[in-house]
Design a protein around this motif. Structure first.
Motif, mmCIF file in Angstrom:
data_model
loop_
_atom_site.group_PDB
_atom_site.id
_atom_site.type_symbol
_atom_site.label_atom_id
_atom_site.label_comp_id
_atom_site.label_asym_id
_atom_site.label_seq_id
_atom_site.Cartn_x
_atom_site.Cartn_y
_atom_site.Cartn_z
ATOM 1 N N TYR A 106 -4.315 1.488 6.250
ATOM 2 C CA TYR A 106 -3.037 1.102 6.106
ATOM 3 C C TYR A 106 -1.624 1.870 6.351
ATOM 4 N N ASN A 153 -2.333 3.482 9.263
ATOM 5 C CA ASN A 153 -1.905 2.928 10.235
ATOM 6 C C ASN A 153 -1.841 1.802 10.810
ATOM 7 N N ASP A 154 -2.006 0.688 10.283
ATOM 8 C CA ASP A 154 -1.998 -0.244 10.811
ATOM 9 C C ASP A 154 -1.378 -1.135 9.594
ATOM 10 N N GLN A 177 1.509 -3.590 9.004
ATOM 11 C CA GLN A 177 1.858 -4.703 9.394
ATOM 12 C C GLN A 177 0.608 -5.841 9.890
ATOM 13 N N HIS A 178 -0.720 -5.033 9.541
ATOM 14 C CA HIS A 178 -1.777 -6.046 9.575
ATOM 15 C C HIS A 178 -2.343 -6.502 7.949
ATOM 16 N N ILE A 179 -2.316 -5.247 7.551
ATOM 17 C CA ILE A 179 -3.425 -4.699 5.804
ATOM 18 C C ILE A 179 -2.361 -5.474 4.519
#
Length: 389
Positions: free
Chosen positions: A212, A214-215, A217-219
């Motif tokens: 989460y 690290n990303d 925006q998408h998780i």
């Protein structure tokens, strides 16, 4: 005709397969364990840690070395402990069984049977790291440690393993698509073959927090925290996942399947959520750490499997017992602790913790709850005498 050394090793493998199920139960009691890291200068004594673990009913721990004080403190505690051959010793131990034998005689055998040493980790997160010499040392070091244990008649009670990071995978989404990295396979295949022969599970450090972070925006953070969310659907297996943790475990199972190790158990050697982080570390809050660890504990206590392996009970070690104020790296690295150095809880997930002996004490120095009760009882008795006078 087999040579004598080959015959001996075949006997070891047969012996190990016979005891692998029994050994697995001995290594991990129940489904919940905790990693006891000690890269800090403000932690309570190991004796106090034993008291804390007993109060919290935590029966399994992992440490990242074979510290003498820790192993002595856990004598007679009944808590199962897994020790570790540090990464820096792997090359030496890979050279010959005599080096492994010396390490075990110094760091394991003297504490048995009083201290329940039930596992030896060969390094930590070796594959996927940048030291190729360590990669090459991993399999021979594992074999040498196991062979030395067998010669000491300890292989039936102490499991040899090694924990991996998610860096060993080329991809892990959806879970059924997970595969090992091609550059790792020349070491991973013989390692898994050996562990399969001696009944060792696959240990993976699985962190939805890191995914989460690290990303973000998408998780969906609710998916990472076991909260209500749409989840994901794996079209190949037709399985639905409503949390990332079980998806990560099943991704490991899928990768093992592709190499022919469909009977190997997956155990999570590390997972957790940071309660504090830098500005760029999304999700690192006390609220999220509490939610993740509380929901994870509930899941583990159900003693159920995963969507892909419903009959394989999920087991996991939580990272970590305490915050470690001397760990390098981002702020999150120093803030994974379930407990504060004074023995009180960092946040409420069902543990009671221990009350510090005084408000001014920076950390616990008591030897157990009994000591605290003795102080209280003595104070009460003195008060009653004064009243009587």
């Amino acid at each position: 005709m087999f040579s004598s050394s080959t015959s001996f090793f075949l006997c070891l493998l047969l012996f190990s397969v016979t005891f692998c199920h029994v050994l697995g139960d001995k290594v991990f009691t129940g489904t919940y364990g905790v990693n006891y890291g000690r890269i800090a200068d403000n932690l309570p004594s190991p004796e106090s840690v034993v008291t804390l673990l007993k109060a919290a009913k935590i029966r399994n721990i992992r440490i990242y070395d074979a510290d003498r004080q820790v192993l002595n403190a856990f004598k007679g505690s009944g808590i199962s402990i897994s020790v570790c051959v540090p990464n820096e010793l792997l090359k030496e131990i890979s050279v010959g069984e005599d080096r492994a034998m010396n390490w075990i005689k110094q760091n394991v055998e003297p504490y048995l049977p009083g201290t329940k040493i039930r596992g030896i980790s060969i390094g930590n997160e070796i594959l996927g790291g940048g030291d190729m010499e360590l990669w090459e040392a991993l399999v021979p070091a594992s074999k040498n440690v196991y062979s030395a244990l067998a010669r000491l008649n300890l292989a039936h009670q102490i499991q040899v393993s090694t924990p991996h990071s998610e860096a060993v995978f080329a991809n892990s989404y959806p879970p059924s698509a997970c595969t090992f990295r091609e550059d790792i396979l020349p070491v991973m295949k013989p390692l898994l073959q050996f562990f399969s022969q001696i009944g060792t599970p696959f240990y993976i450090n699985a962190y939805p927090f890191l995914a989460y972070k690290n990303d973000p925006q998408h998780i969906d953070i609710n998916y990472a925290l076991f909260k209500k969310n749409p989840g994901i659907y794996d079209a190949k297996t037709k399985l639905h996942y409503d949390n990332m943790f079980l998806a990560q475990v099943d991704a490991a199972y899928a990768a093992l399947d592709k190499l022919g190790f469909d009977k190997m158990e997956v155990i999570v050697s590390e997972t957790g959520w940071a309660s504090k982080g830098d500005d760029n570390e999304a999700g690192a809050t006390v609220k999220n750490a509490r939610t993740y660890n509380k929901n994870l504990r509930k899941l583990l206590l159900k003693k159920k499997g995963t969507p892909y392996r419903p009959k394989m009970v999920v087991r996991a070690y939580i990272f970590a017992l305490f915050n470690e104020n001397l760990k390098p790296g981002p702020t999150s690295e120093r803030n994974f602790g379930l407990f504060k150095p004074d023995g009180s809880i960092s946040y409420d997930i069902g543990f009671t913790g221990l009350v510090p002996s005084s408000a001014t004490s920076p950390f616990l120095s008591f030897k157990g709850i009994g000591s605290l009760y003795a102080v209280v009882s003595t104070s009460c008795a003195a008060f009653l005498i004064l009243v009587a006078l």
